[in-house]
Write a protein that holds these residues in place. Structure first.
Motif, PDB file in Angstrom:
ATOM      1  N   ILE A 111      95.765  94.154 -55.522  1.00  0.00           N
ATOM      2  CA  ILE A 111      95.994  94.036 -56.960  1.00  0.00           C
ATOM      3  C   ILE A 111      96.861  92.826 -57.277  1.00  0.00           C
ATOM      4  O   ILE A 111      96.612  92.102 -58.251  1.00  0.00           O
ATOM      5  N   PHE A 112      97.873  92.593 -56.451  1.00  0.00           N
ATOM      6  CA  PHE A 112      98.760  91.441 -56.685  1.00  0.00           C
ATOM      7  C   PHE A 112      98.004  90.130 -56.539  1.00  0.00           C
ATOM      8  O   PHE A 112      98.324  89.139 -57.204  1.00  0.00           O
ATOM      9  N   ILE A 131      85.072  98.431 -56.286  1.00  0.00           N
ATOM     10  CA  ILE A 131      83.690  98.333 -55.792  1.00  0.00           C
ATOM     11  C   ILE A 131      83.582  97.246 -54.731  1.00  0.00           C
ATOM     12  O   ILE A 131      82.931  97.428 -53.696  1.00  0.00           O
ATOM     13  N   ILE A 132      84.255  96.117 -55.001  1.00  0.00           N
ATOM     14  CA  ILE A 132      84.212  95.020 -54.027  1.00  0.00           C
ATOM     15  C   ILE A 132      84.848  95.455 -52.716  1.00  0.00           C
ATOM     16  O   ILE A 132      84.318  95.193 -51.620  1.00  0.00           O
ATOM     17  N   GLU A 133      86.000  96.106 -52.812  1.00  0.00           N
ATOM     18  CA  GLU A 133      86.688  96.518 -51.594  1.00  0.00           C
ATOM     19  C   GLU A 133      85.880  97.537 -50.801  1.00  0.00           C
ATOM     20  O   GLU A 133      85.941  97.577 -49.579  1.00  0.00           O
ATOM     21  N   LEU A 134      85.128  98.373 -51.512  1.00  0.00           N
ATOM     22  CA  LEU A 134      84.368  99.412 -50.815  1.00  0.00           C
ATOM     23  C   LEU A 134      83.069  98.897 -50.213  1.00  0.00           C
ATOM     24  O   LEU A 134      82.670  99.321 -49.119  1.00  0.00           O
ATOM     25  N   PHE A 135      82.422  97.959 -50.878  1.00  0.00           N
ATOM     26  CA  PHE A 135      81.074  97.570 -50.456  1.00  0.00           C
ATOM     27  C   PHE A 135      80.973  96.119 -49.955  1.00  0.00           C
ATOM     28  O   PHE A 135      79.995  95.787 -49.292  1.00  0.00           O
ATOM     29  N   ASP A 136      81.939  95.267 -50.268  1.00  0.00           N
ATOM     30  CA  ASP A 136      81.857  93.880 -49.838  1.00  0.00           C
ATOM     31  C   ASP A 136      82.178  93.777 -48.342  1.00  0.00           C
ATOM     32  O   ASP A 136      83.185  94.326 -47.875  1.00  0.00           O
ATOM     33  N   ARG A 196      90.845  93.862 -43.817  1.00  0.00           N
ATOM     34  CA  ARG A 196      89.410  94.077 -43.996  1.00  0.00           C
ATOM     35  C   ARG A 196      88.649  93.718 -42.731  1.00  0.00           C
ATOM     36  O   ARG A 196      87.690  94.425 -42.354  1.00  0.00           O
ATOM     37  N   THR A 197      89.022  92.651 -42.058  1.00  0.00           N
ATOM     38  CA  THR A 197      88.323  92.243 -40.838  1.00  0.00           C
ATOM     39  C   THR A 197      88.430  93.324 -39.772  1.00  0.00           C
ATOM     40  O   THR A 197      87.443  93.671 -39.109  1.00  0.00           O
TER      41      THR A 197
END
Length: 718
Positions: A11-12, A498-503, A511-512
């Motif tokens: 968020i930041f 959505i991006i964090e869940l599906f990207d 994320r990596t």
């Protein structure tokens, strides 16, 4: 990094989007709502009188009512107000009133000039001709005649489409009906963007709903009353017809009291049997006596029976006896006895005279003194005459009894079917009479119900009429702006989620590691850029990477080398190898950079099969073996098994594809347990800072931002 830290960092990272974009949309909402209509609200209070008149119905007892009935009555009033028929009448009258009294030049208590001009603008010319400026009632009639179920009919569409003042949906939604506590008082609220329209809507509704409720209640009751009245008249005619039919039947069959008459006939029959036995006995005894006496008489005396005067006198006596016997037989009826009493006296006197004359005649006729048997003739004849007179009387009575028997048989034949017919007719009259009384009772109950409804309807009054609203409701513009502002923030956060869940873009360490299931030890910015600040960032990133890789160094191994592997064919690892080599050489470490394409060929036997390269690498402290792309060239398992570690270099802005996942699984399988670590290339600055700490420039705002990004809430500015 825990999940909360990761969410906060995510968020930041988009803080400027969360600040600028919502502010922009909020400013846009402020601009678009600058001419937003104000809302005006008014209300009316209706006293229903349902609970207050509890038990006042003279046709019902208090025990037969309960609160469910009372609540149902109040709910019926509410449903009547909300009914489509009531709202349609309201819509029609409201439109007529606004079109009649609206003024395009100034506001009034009916409608503002602005809204009146808008209303006139949408009204077709042929509908405007229906407006009678002098009569609201005529205008409504004209509109009702004009209306028909057609999508192109303006009046029909006015109620069935979406006009804010006249459509069914708008009126039903904005008219709010609330029951005050548990009383029989209803409060109706309505709001609109025009104070005159709000006032006139409730003013018309307060009159329309009472009419609709009265028609609804009285209509059904009046229909019931008319039905009962018609049935009562029909059954009354039927009852009178049946009674007249019974009367005519009694007259035709001379029936006054069937039971008494049949009882009298039965008594007559009984008396007849007794009288018949007595008469028959007298008749037989007289006949036997006569035969016996005649047997003792001579021929001269027997010849008297053929005498004309004798026969005439006997016939007269026989007729008088018949008449007397007939009168006596019929004298059972007291009325007939009174009527035939005088005749019986006359006939009795006449009979006495005739018998005396007959006796005198027989005395004169008698010539012989004695009979053939030696009896005195006068006494013998006198006895014969007496028996003969008694025989004639009994014969006359027997004939009368025979005639009376025939008359009784005729009466039985006559009265037997009369009884069944009378019972059938009386049964029909009784059934019709019961139906008549039942209908009459129902009619009285319906009339009593009508009076009760009239009493209840009389209590349905508006105790607080609608008032013209002078002040508008608090403006909802602020609410809209805040809703747009926070709605935009929620939208952006939703997109982020959505991006964090599906990207599947690698992007950063967390994320990596979540996507690849591997270990990330460093991240490097895009290499090759110029500038002192960029140089410091690269040096700091290379320092972290070199130290992490040096941690795999084992002095006891004869050969210490690190495999540098990539999946992408477009990623250049030459500069990375050179920078690491220069960094370690600067520390005095003997380093060899063994590169594919320069020092060896990925398609050579020396690389694929021969192990001669091991001797060459053994002459250095640390070697960096840069392999080609695994997607294009195979990497011998021997390198993976004997190396200190394998460094997989991935682009931070690349997508982790299925083929990458398969190659990484193959790499893990063939490494014989040797560590495989990941380094991200072309990473953003905030990703590099996850490994290096804060990078330049070291301004106050940068320090503040960095501290907040790392939850340094109590160490701000330090």
């Amino acid at each position: 990094m825990n999940i909360f830290h990761y969410i906060f960092r995510a968020i930041f990272r988009i803080k400027w989007w969360l600040l600028i974009l919502p502010l922009g949309f909020a400013l846009l909402a402020i601009y678009l709502t600058r001419q937003m209509d104000r809302q005006y609200k008014t209300d009316i209070t209706i006293y229903t009188g349902v609970i207050s008149s509890y038990g006042s119905d003279p046709g019902e007892s208090n025990a037969s009512q309960d609160w469910n009935v009372l609540n149902n009555s109040i709910q019926n009033i509410i449903n009547t107000i909300n009914s489509k028929e009531t709202i349609k009448r309201l819509s029609m009258q409201l439109y007529a009133r606004l079109m009649i009294h609206g003024d395009p030049t100034k506001d009034n208590v009916y409608i503002t000039a602005k809204h009146y001009k808008e209303l006139v603008a949408i009204t077709p010319k042929d509908v405007q001709k229906l407006i009678d400026k002098h009569s609201e009632e005529n205008t409504v009639k004209n509109l009702e005649k004009y209306e028909k179920a057609d999508r192109n009919n303006f009046v029909y569409g006015l109620f069935n489409w979406n006009h804010p003042y006249f459509s069914y949906n708008a009126l039903r939604e904005n008219i709010k009906i609330n029951r005050v506590d548990n009383s029989d008082i209803l409060q109706i609220n309505y709001q609109a963007n025009d104070p005159g329209v709000a006032f006139q809507t409730l003013d018309i509704l307060s009159k329309v709903f009472a009419i609709e409720y009265t028609n609804l209640q009285f209509g059904s009751t009046n229909n019931v009353i008319r039905y009962f009245e018609a049935e009562l008249e029909r059954i009354g005619r039927e009852l009178r017809g049946q009674e007249d039919s019974l009367t005519m039947y009694n007259v035709e069959n001379r029936v006054i009291n069937y039971d008494k008459q049949t009882e009298a006939i039965a008594l007559l029959d009984k008396e007849y049997e007794l009288r018949h036995q007595d008469v028959l006995f007298v008749y037989n005894s007289a006949q036997a006596a006569i035969k016996q006496l005649e047997s003792g008489m001579d021929a001269n005396m027997r010849a008297i029976k053929n005498n004309t005067e004798f026969l005439a006198r006997m016939n007269q006596i026989a007729d008088i006896n018949y008449n007397i016997s007939k009168i006596k037989t019929l004298s059972v009826d007291s009325l007939k006895q009174k009527q035939g009493g005088a005749d019986l006296d006359v006939l009795s006197h006449e009979l006495d005279q005739k018998e005396k004359g007959f006796r005198s005649f027989m005395d004169q006729y008698t010539a012989e003194k004695y009979t053939k048997n030696g009896y005195p003739n006068a006494n013998y004849v006198k006895q014969w005459v007496e028996e003969l007179l008694r025989f004639k009387r009994s014969e006359a009575e027997l004939n009368v009894a025979r005639d009376f028997k025939q008359e009784l048989d005729h009466k039985y034949t006559q009265y037997s079917p009369i009884g069944s017919v009378l019972k059938r007719k009386e049964r029909g009259i009784s059934f019709t009479e019961q139906s008549y009384l039942s209908i009459l009772s129902s009619l009285n109950a319906a009339r009593l119900r009508l009076k009760s409804l009239e009493m209840n309807s009389a209590t349905l009054k508006v105790i607080n009429p609608a008032s013209f609203p002078l002040n508008a409701l608090p403006h909802s513009r602020k609410l809209i702006v805040f809703a747009v502002f926070f709605g935009t923030i929620a939208f952006i956060l939703g997109i982020l989620l959505i991006i964090e869940l599906f990207d599947r873009t690698l992007r950063d360490k967390t994320r990596t590691e979540r996507i690849t299931k591997g270990k990330v030890i460093a991240a490097l910015p895009k290499l090759g850029k110029t500038g002192a600040k960029q140089t410091k960032i690269e040096e700091r990133a290379i320092h972290v990477l070199a130290n992490r890789l040096y941690g795999f160094y084992n002095n006891s191994n004869p050969i210490n080398f690190i495999n540098i592997v990539k999946f992408s064919s477009t990623l250049d690892l030459g500069s990375l190898t050179d920078i690491l080599t220069a960094y370690w050489q600067g520390l005095g470490i003997n380093v060899l950079a063994y590169k594919e394409g320069t020092d060896f060929s990925a398609e050579s036997r020396e690389y694929l099969v021969d192990g001669a390269w091991a001797e060459k690498l053994g002459n250095y402290d640390i070697s960096l073996v840069k392999h080609g792309s695994m997607a294009l060239r195979p990497i011998p398992s021997l390198f993976l098994e004997r190396g200190m570690a394998t460094l997989l270099v991935l682009r931070a802005d690349s997508v982790w594809k299925t083929e990458d996942e398969l190659m990484f699984a193959d790499l893990l399988q063939r490494s014989a347990g040797k560590p495989i670590v990941i380094c991200l290339m072309n990473a953003e600055k905030y990703v590099v800072e996850e490994f290096t700490g804060m990078l330049p420039p070291f301004t106050f705002l940068r320090r503040l931002e960095y501290q907040l990004g790392n939850f340094g809430l109590t160490s701000l500015g330090k």
